[in-house]
Design an enzyme around this catalytic site. Sequence first.
Site, PDB file in Angstrom:
ATOM      1  N   GLY A   1       4.908   3.913  10.080  1.00  0.00           N
ATOM      2  CA  GLY A   1       4.109   5.137  10.160  1.00  0.00           C
ATOM      3  C   GLY A   1       4.036   5.626  11.587  1.00  0.00           C
ATOM      4  N   SER A   2       2.988   6.369  11.880  1.00  0.00           N
ATOM      5  CA  SER A   2       2.895   6.992  13.208  1.00  0.00           C
ATOM      6  C   SER A   2       2.520   5.949  14.260  1.00  0.00           C
ATOM      7  CB  SER A   2       1.856   8.101  13.170  1.00  0.00           C
ATOM      8  OG  SER A   2       0.599   7.539  12.862  1.00  0.00           O
TER       9      SER A   2
ATOM     10  N   CYS B   1      11.812   9.734  10.508  1.00  0.00           N
ATOM     11  CA  CYS B   1      11.522   9.068  11.792  1.00  0.00           C
ATOM     12  C   CYS B   1      12.695   9.194  12.746  1.00  0.00           C
ATOM     13  CB  CYS B   1      11.166   7.609  11.568  1.00  0.00           C
ATOM     14  SG  CYS B   1      12.438   6.680  10.715  1.00  0.00           S
TER      15      CYS B   1
ATOM     16  N   GLU C   1       6.746  13.591  19.300  1.00  0.00           N
ATOM     17  CA  GLU C   1       7.280  13.759  17.940  1.00  0.00           C
ATOM     18  C   GLU C   1       6.553  14.884  17.211  1.00  0.00           C
ATOM     19  OE1 GLU C   1       6.249  10.743  14.958  1.00  0.00           O
ATOM     20  OE2 GLU C   1       8.343  10.754  14.342  1.00  0.00           O
TER      21      GLU C   1
ATOM     22  N   LYS D   1       0.859  -1.196   0.000  1.00  0.00           N
ATOM     23  CA  LYS D   1       0.000   0.000   0.000  1.00  0.00           C
ATOM     24  C   LYS D   1       0.888   1.235   0.000  1.00  0.00           C
ATOM     25  CE  LYS D   1      -2.992   2.970   2.630  1.00  0.00           C
ATOM     26  NZ  LYS D   1      -2.157   4.116   2.212  1.00  0.00           N
TER      27      LYS D   1
ATOM     28  N   GLY E   1      -0.108   2.836  14.120  1.00  0.00           N
ATOM     29  CA  GLY E   1       0.509   1.524  14.373  1.00  0.00           C
ATOM     30  C   GLY E   1      -0.247   0.723  15.420  1.00  0.00           C
TER      31      GLY E   1
ATOM     32  N   GLU F   1       7.165  -0.223  12.641  1.00  0.00           N
ATOM     33  CA  GLU F   1       8.255   0.767  12.678  1.00  0.00           C
ATOM     34  C   GLU F   1       7.600   2.123  12.820  1.00  0.00           C
ATOM     35  OE1 GLU F   1      11.297   0.437  13.021  1.00  0.00           O
ATOM     36  OE2 GLU F   1      11.638  -1.650  12.468  1.00  0.00           O
TER      37      GLU F   1
HETATM   38  P1  NAD Z   1       0.609   7.676   9.167  1.00  0.00           P
HETATM   39  O1  NAD Z   1       0.535   6.758  10.338  1.00  0.00           O
HETATM   40  O2  NAD Z   1      -0.355   8.809   9.111  1.00  0.00           O
HETATM   41  O3  NAD Z   1       0.382   6.865   7.810  1.00  0.00           O
HETATM   42  C1  NAD Z   1       1.202   5.795   7.455  1.00  0.00           C
HETATM   43  C2  NAD Z   1       0.433   4.858   6.555  1.00  0.00           C
HETATM   44  O4  NAD Z   1      -0.626   4.262   7.292  1.00  0.00           O
HETATM   45  C3  NAD Z   1      -0.206   5.530   5.331  1.00  0.00           C
HETATM   46  O5  NAD Z   1      -0.032   4.691   4.209  1.00  0.00           O
HETATM   47  C4  NAD Z   1      -1.677   5.613   5.729  1.00  0.00           C
HETATM   48  O6  NAD Z   1      -2.540   5.617   4.620  1.00  0.00           O
HETATM   49  C5  NAD Z   1      -1.814   4.329   6.522  1.00  0.00           C
HETATM   50  N1  NAD Z   1      -2.962   4.280   7.441  1.00  0.00           N
HETATM   51  C6  NAD Z   1      -3.643   5.311   7.997  1.00  0.00           C
HETATM   52  N2  NAD Z   1      -4.654   4.829   8.769  1.00  0.00           N
HETATM   53  C7  NAD Z   1      -4.600   3.477   8.700  1.00  0.00           C
HETATM   54  C8  NAD Z   1      -5.364   2.413   9.279  1.00  0.00           C
HETATM   55  N3  NAD Z   1      -6.410   2.645  10.069  1.00  0.00           N
HETATM   56  N4  NAD Z   1      -4.988   1.137   9.007  1.00  0.00           N
HETATM   57  C9  NAD Z   1      -3.930   0.878   8.228  1.00  0.00           C
HETATM   58  N5  NAD Z   1      -3.178   1.839   7.622  1.00  0.00           N
HETATM   59  C10 NAD Z   1      -3.509   3.125   7.871  1.00  0.00           C
HETATM   60  O7  NAD Z   1       2.108   8.191   9.082  1.00  0.00           O
HETATM   61  P2  NAD Z   1       2.739   9.293   8.102  1.00  0.00           P
HETATM   62  O8  NAD Z   1       2.261  10.638   8.516  1.00  0.00           O
HETATM   63  O9  NAD Z   1       2.592   8.909   6.670  1.00  0.00           O
HETATM   64  O10 NAD Z   1       4.294   9.115   8.450  1.00  0.00           O
HETATM   65  C11 NAD Z   1       4.881   9.762   9.501  1.00  0.00           C
HETATM   66  C12 NAD Z   1       5.125   8.819  10.662  1.00  0.00           C
HETATM   67  O11 NAD Z   1       5.833   7.663  10.228  1.00  0.00           O
HETATM   68  C13 NAD Z   1       6.011   9.470  11.708  1.00  0.00           C
HETATM   69  O12 NAD Z   1       5.513   9.168  12.980  1.00  0.00           O
HETATM   70  C14 NAD Z   1       7.363   8.804  11.471  1.00  0.00           C
HETATM   71  O13 NAD Z   1       8.215   8.822  12.589  1.00  0.00           O
HETATM   72  C15 NAD Z   1       6.940   7.421  11.085  1.00  0.00           C
HETATM   73  N6  NAD Z   1       8.014   6.715  10.351  1.00  0.00           N
HETATM   74  C16 NAD Z   1       8.649   5.696  10.976  1.00  0.00           C
HETATM   75  C17 NAD Z   1       9.708   5.035  10.337  1.00  0.00           C
HETATM   76  C18 NAD Z   1      10.454   3.917  11.017  1.00  0.00           C
HETATM   77  O14 NAD Z   1      11.136   3.175  10.327  1.00  0.00           O
HETATM   78  N7  NAD Z   1      10.373   3.780  12.328  1.00  0.00           N
HETATM   79  C19 NAD Z   1      10.068   5.412   9.037  1.00  0.00           C
HETATM   80  C20 NAD Z   1       9.383   6.451   8.428  1.00  0.00           C
HETATM   81  C21 NAD Z   1       8.343   7.098   9.087  1.00  0.00           C
END
Ligand code: NAD
Length: 496
Positions: A228-229, A284, A385, A175, A233, A250
Site C-alpha cells: 500500500g502507500s 505502483c 507519487e 485483509k 506502511g 511493498e
Molecule cells: P493504502 O495505504 O491507503 O491502503 C492499503 C491497505 O492498507 C488497505 O487495505 C487499507 O485498508 C489498509 N490500511 C489503511 N490504514 C491502515 C492501518 N492503520 N493499519 C493497517 N492497514 C491499514 O493504499 P491504497 O490507496 O489502497 O493503494 C495505493 C498505494 O499502494 C500506492 O502508494 C501504491 O504505489 C501502493 N502499491 C504498492 C505496490 C507494491 O508492490 N510496491 C503494489 C500495489 C500498490
Amino acid sequence: MAERFKNYIGGEWLDATTGQTFENINPSNMEEVIGRFPRSTKEDVDMAVKAALDALKGWKTTPPPERGEILYRAARLLEERKDELAAVISRENGKTRGSCIGEVQSALDMANYMAGEGRRMFGRTTHSGLRKRFAMTKRYPIGVVGIILPFNFPMALSGWRVFPALICGNTVVLKSDEYSPQTTVHFVRILEEAGLPKGAVNLVHGFGGEVGEAITTHPDMALVSFTGSTATGRRVAENCVRRGARVSLELGGKNGVVVMDDADLELAADGVVCGAFSVSGQRCTATGRVIVHRDVYDRFLAILVEKTSSLKAGPAEDDGSDVTPLINKPQLQRVLGFIERARADGCRIVTGGRQLTGGVYDRGYYVEPTIIECDGPTKEIAREEVFGPVLTVLTAEDYDDAVRMLNVSPYGLSASIFTRDVTEAFKFFDDAEAGVCYINAPTFGSEPHMPFGGLKDSGQGYREVGWAAIETYSELKTLYVDYSEKIQNVQFVEED
Ligand code: NAD
C-alpha cells in the site's frame, strides 16, 4: 438488492460480529452498488487469528509437495474461471477486461510457480569445520501471517502474497481492501474448492483503522506483509516492530524513465505512454516521470503528446478504453490537487490537466491523461507519487544529469532507460536507485518468478515474489549432526 458477502473464518462464511456492513461501488458506474461487505472489527480479527493458529499445526506438518498439489488445483480453477474472474475485477476495480485477464493470469502463474517450490524450497548442506560432523539449513514456516492488500491489483496481489505464504507452511489472515473486496472472496472460494484445510486462509473485510490495525497489533501475528502507500506502511511497520514481529513492506513509487539521445523515440514514447496512463496510473510501478536528453527533448515531447492525445478515456466495460476511471472521489481530489499545485509551482501543463465530465464521465471519476513539464526534479510533481494519469517531463543535459534527477525522488521502486548504448544501459543498473530496473521497456511488467521490491521509501528490504518470497515467508534453521561420538566444538581450544 445488493448481494451480501461475508468473511471467511475457520472454513465458515460469517458476517462481522457487529453485523455492520459497508458498500462496494462500481467505479465506472457509481450508482451501481456491487455488494455489501462485513465491516469487521478487532473481534473478527481475533477469531481469524485463532482459526489460523488452530490450523497451523496441521498445515505446517503437511509435506510441501502436498501443499503444492492444492496450489496446482487452485491454478487450474483460476484458469477455468479466468473470464468470470476478470469480469468481477473489472466491475469493482474499474479496469478493462483485458487488463483484468492479465491479473488473473499473474495470480495463476504464481500458483504454479509456488506449487513447484513445494518440491524445492532448498536449504543448504556444507562441510563442518570439525571432523565427523554434518551441517545444513532447512526452511520452516514462520507462523500466522497477516496480509494487507491495496485496492489496485486485488487478484494478482492475493496470489503473489498468499501462495508463497501457504507453500512455506504458514497460515494466513487476509485483509481485503475496502474498494476491491469482492475479488478476494472469489480468490478464497477457489482455495476452498481446491481443498485447502479450514483455517489455513481466513479472509476479513473492513477498514484500515479497524481491521488493519487489529492485524498489525495482534500479538500472535508473526509476520505482516503490507502492500500500500508509504504513509500507511510506516504506521504498519511501527506496530510490528514495537512487538518484535516481522514486516514486509511493498510501498509507493515515483518511477522514472530516462530517454537518451540515441534512443528509439517511438519505442520510448510507447513505453512511457502505457507506463503512465494504463489503469489510469493507479499502479505502483506506473511511470510518473520521464527524463529526456536535451538533444531529443522537443522531438520526443511532440511524439509523446501525439500518442497521449490519441488515448481514449472510458469505462471499464468498454474494451477500447485506454484510460479508465479513478477508484474513488478522494483519489480524484488527490490527483487534481497535485495538478493545481504543479501549476502554482510554475510547471507547464502540456496536455490534459482537467477532470472529464459529461455522458459516461459523469458516472465515474476521470482525469484527462496529463503531461506536465517541470524545470527541476525537486518540485512536488516531480518527486511525489500521484497515483493517477499524470506524467512529469524533465530535461537532462547528459546521462549523469539524468541519473542525478532520477535519484532525487525519495522513492525507489522501478526505473527504466531507453538507449542503444550498451555501456550506458549496464551503468544504469548500477546507478539507478530502484529495486527493479529495465532497459528499453516500461517501468512495469514484473514477472512472477522474479523477486520484486523497492529501495528507499518504496520498501524496507524484504523481497516479495519469485524465489525471494520463499526467504520472506520462511524461517531458516541451522542444523548440525555430530557422529564423532565425542563432545567436540569449534569454540573449544584443544590442548595437547
Ligand atoms: P493504502 O495505504 O491507503 O491502503 C492499503 C491497505 O492498507 C488497505 O487495505 C487499507 O485498508 C489498509 N490500511 C489503511 N490504514 C491502515 C492501518 N492503520 N493499519 C493497517 N492497514 C491499514 O493504499 P491504497 O490507496 O489502497 O493503494 C495505493 C498505494 O499502494 C500506492 O502508494 C501504491 O504505489 C501502493 N502499491 C504498492 C505496490 C507494491 O508492490 N510496491 C503494489 C500495489 C500498490
